[in-house]
Design an enzyme around this catalytic site. Structure first.
Site, PDB file in Angstrom:
ATOM      1  CE1 TYR A 175      61.828  34.800 -31.120  1.00 57.07           C
ATOM      2  CE2 TYR A 175      62.710  33.139 -32.729  1.00 57.07           C
ATOM      3  CZ  TYR A 175      61.685  34.013 -32.538  1.00 57.07           C
ATOM      4  OH  TYR A 175      60.756  34.041 -33.282  1.00 57.07           O
ATOM      5  CB  SER A 193      59.917  30.700 -34.220  1.00 51.52           C
ATOM      6  OG  SER A 193      60.797  30.921 -35.303  1.00 51.52           O
ATOM      7  CE  LYS A 232      59.022  32.389 -30.677  1.00 51.38           C
ATOM      8  NZ  LYS A 232      57.650  32.921 -30.357  1.00 51.38           N
TER       9      LYS A 232
END
Ligand SMILES: NC(=O)c1ccc[n+]([C@@H]2O[C@H](COP(=O)([O-])OP(=O)(O)OC[C@H]3O[C@@H](n4cnc5c(N)ncnc54)[C@H](OP(=O)(O)O)[C@@H]3O)[C@@H](O)[C@H]2O)c1
Length: 263
Positions: free
Chosen positions: A146, A132, A150
């Protein structure tokens, strides 16, 4: 145990998280490109009218090493060696976000690659990990885990690209910004203010789609990218290139605020 190499005409791809969202599209695209596709997720896909030929589903939790090893053994026995592996999984659980993100994204990805390489002697394959833009940029509405997961995935890509290169294994990532997928298309597009803002701030003038993310993934999963490894392909219409201060100036040009408050 060695990968079972059966005589076969079609290449074999594994799509982790291929039951929903962008992963489900990737399954369709790979089938259209002539692959036999094995799909791994915790739950079977929702019933669809159209059954896809050459697709088989396996249930396993990336957070459970034993269930993962069992599923990979079944896949290997039933369908033979893998040519391409694409990781689309995303933690959407209600349990503690940090642990869930790290387990689902990082530990799960590492475990799966290690089992394929160690137990099934994976060779001459392409691995693509969906990361991402949040590997490097911060979105306050998303949890810390998150972002960290990533960022860690991008380093996993570089590490394995070097470590596994001699086996003919390429490892790359695709880093999307927010994209439209079947499940979110209507709710995003019905928000006219948001769509207008995306048009204004994204250099390509629109929000991207899951199809466009899938295009990048299937390219890196195929032999068309045969000399590319350890790379991250950003799919965000150019948004991450724009300096935030420039966006602020574009939305509120300097001088306009003082003019509008003049009596
Ligand atoms: N959506 C966006 O705008 C966006 C933007 C940037 C990056 N991304 C990235 O793009 C990828 C796909 O996103 P998406 O929104 O399309 O995903 P999604 O719709 O949430 O689908 C996630 C998939 O992963 C599977 N999965 C989740 N936890 C798992 C586990 N523990 N073990 C095995 N499978 C598991 C899910 O099936 P089960 O739940 O049945 O296991 C499902 O098939 C993700 O890596 C995401 O971070 C998305």
């Amino acid at each position: 145990m060695v990968q079972s190499r059966q005589p076969r005409s079609k290449p074999h791809a594994l799509v982790v998280g291929g039951t929903r969202g962008a992963g489900r599209l990737a399954v369709r695209r790979l089938v259209a490109d002539g692959y036999r596709v094995s799909v791994l997720a915790r739950n079977p896909p929702a019933q669809t009218k159209q059954k896809l030929r050459n697709v088989r589903y396996w249930q396993a939790d990336l957070g459970n090493h034993a269930s993962l090893a069992q599923a990979l053994t079944s896949i290997n026995e039933a369908r033979g060696a893998l040519d391409s592996i694409a990781f689309f999984q995303r933690f959407r659980g209600t349990s503690e976000a940090w642990h869930g993100e790290i387990e689902t994204s990082l530990t799960g990805t590492r475990s799966l690659i290690e089992i394929l390489v160690g137990q099934f002697n994976l060779r001459n394959a392409a691995i693509v990990i969906v990361s991402s833009v949040n590997a490097s940029l911060i979105s306050k509405h998303l949890p810390l885990g998150y972002h960290v997961a990533k960022a860690g995935l991008n380093q996993i890509v570089r590490y394995y690209a070097v470590a596994l290169g001699a086996r003919g294994i390429r490892v790359n990532s695709v880093s999307p910004g927010t994209f439209l997928k079947e499940e979110s298309r209507e709710v995003v597009l019905s928000n006219r203010k948001l769509v207008a803002l995306y048009q204004r701030i994204i250099p390509l003038g629109r929000i991207g789609t899951a199809d466009e993310v899938t295009d990048a993934v299937t390219f890196l999963a195929s032999t068309r990218s045969s000399f590319i490894t350890g790379q991250d392909l950003v799919v965000d219409g150019g948004l991450s290139l724009v300096f935030q201060e420039a966006l602020a100036r574009e939305l509120v040009p300097i001088g306009t605020a003082s003019r509008s408050t003049k009596k």
